[in-house]
Design an enzyme around this catalytic site. Sequence first.
Site, PDB file in Angstrom:
ATOM      1  N   CYS A  73      44.656  39.882  35.924  1.00  0.00           N
ATOM      2  CA  CYS A  73      43.272  40.349  36.057  1.00  0.00           C
ATOM      3  C   CYS A  73      42.593  39.688  37.270  1.00  0.00           C
ATOM      4  CB  CYS A  73      42.464  39.991  34.814  1.00  0.00           C
ATOM      5  SG  CYS A  73      42.938  40.895  33.339  1.00  0.00           S
ATOM      6  N   GLU A  75      39.596  38.298  37.425  1.00  0.00           N
ATOM      7  CA  GLU A  75      38.914  37.041  37.094  1.00  0.00           C
ATOM      8  C   GLU A  75      39.881  35.866  37.162  1.00  0.00           C
ATOM      9  OE1 GLU A  75      39.015  39.865  35.512  1.00  0.00           O
ATOM     10  OE2 GLU A  75      37.513  40.022  33.936  1.00  0.00           O
ATOM     11  N   CYS A 112      38.710  40.656  29.575  1.00  0.00           N
ATOM     12  CA  CYS A 112      39.638  40.634  28.435  1.00  0.00           C
ATOM     13  C   CYS A 112      39.643  39.246  27.782  1.00  0.00           C
ATOM     14  CB  CYS A 112      41.046  41.023  28.892  1.00  0.00           C
ATOM     15  SG  CYS A 112      41.910  39.701  29.754  1.00  0.00           S
ATOM     16  N   CYS A 115      41.125  36.333  29.850  1.00  0.00           N
ATOM     17  CA  CYS A 115      40.234  35.831  30.908  1.00  0.00           C
ATOM     18  C   CYS A 115      39.105  34.985  30.310  1.00  0.00           C
ATOM     19  CB  CYS A 115      39.668  36.989  31.721  1.00  0.00           C
ATOM     20  SG  CYS A 115      40.890  37.741  32.809  1.00  0.00           S
TER      21      CYS A 115
HETATM   22  N1  THU Z   1      41.341  44.086  34.404  1.00  0.00           N
HETATM   23  C1  THU Z   1      40.778  43.072  35.098  1.00  0.00           C
HETATM   24  O1  THU Z   1      41.195  42.743  36.204  1.00  0.00           O
HETATM   25  N2  THU Z   1      39.740  42.433  34.536  1.00  0.00           N
HETATM   26  C2  THU Z   1      39.145  42.796  33.369  1.00  0.00           C
HETATM   27  O2  THU Z   1      38.169  42.181  32.982  1.00  0.00           O
HETATM   28  C3  THU Z   1      39.686  43.892  32.587  1.00  0.00           C
HETATM   29  C4  THU Z   1      40.930  44.501  33.086  1.00  0.00           C
HETATM   30  C5  THU Z   1      42.438  44.813  35.037  1.00  0.00           C
HETATM   31  C6  THU Z   1      43.797  44.652  34.443  1.00  0.00           C
HETATM   32  C7  THU Z   1      44.474  45.915  34.880  1.00  0.00           C
HETATM   33  O3  THU Z   1      44.953  45.739  36.205  1.00  0.00           O
HETATM   34  C8  THU Z   1      43.361  46.937  34.916  1.00  0.00           C
HETATM   35  O4  THU Z   1      42.162  46.206  34.968  1.00  0.00           O
HETATM   36  C9  THU Z   1      43.346  47.883  33.737  1.00  0.00           C
HETATM   37  O5  THU Z   1      43.377  47.185  32.546  1.00  0.00           O
END
Ligand code: THU
Length: 160
Positions: A73, A75, A112, A115
């Site tokens: 992610c 974050e 998520c 994170c």
């Molecule tokens: N994702 C993030 O980078 N941060 C979040 O807070 C939620 C989800 C990304 C993970 C994945 O690459 C995409 O978003 C879809 O889930």
Amino acid sequence: MAEKQITINYQEFSSPDQMSAQDQELVRAALEAQKGSYSPYSQFQVGAALLLANGMVVKGANQENIAYPSGLCAERSAMFWAGANYPDVPFNTLAIAGSDHGVLCESPASPCGSCRQVMAEYQKKHNRPLKIILVGSKRIRKFACVDDLLPFIFDSLTLH
Ligand code: THU
């Protein structure tokens, strides 16, 4: 037996103009950070901008992989980079912006669980509240500390 409630506090803004100059700058940086997203599988572009206590802004973006769980992610990419390169500098504020197929979500994307847990770790490591800003096109939410996004944080190996 007792019924109990938890209250979660946050501020909601309808535009960055209502925020402090420093927060506006961080919102801009999170939107800018989305350009670094590598998201061919989800088409969901997430940018993160982390303001450190020394004034530096560290950017991160989600990085996906054909082996899905190997991705990371936005974050966490920002927090881990800051943790690795500036281990002694506390985290001040983390702004996050998510776009679906290039369109910024109206209601902000919410981090998520993994994170949130990582945010909690750095908040505890530096013994300083980590503020979080979630950026959407219609709503921007600001939380004064990780506890408001992750109640009953697991932050101790001493089990009560
Ligand atoms: N994702 C993030 O980078 N941060 C979040 O807070 C939620 C989800 C990304 C993970 C994945 O690459 C995409 O978003 C879809 O889930």
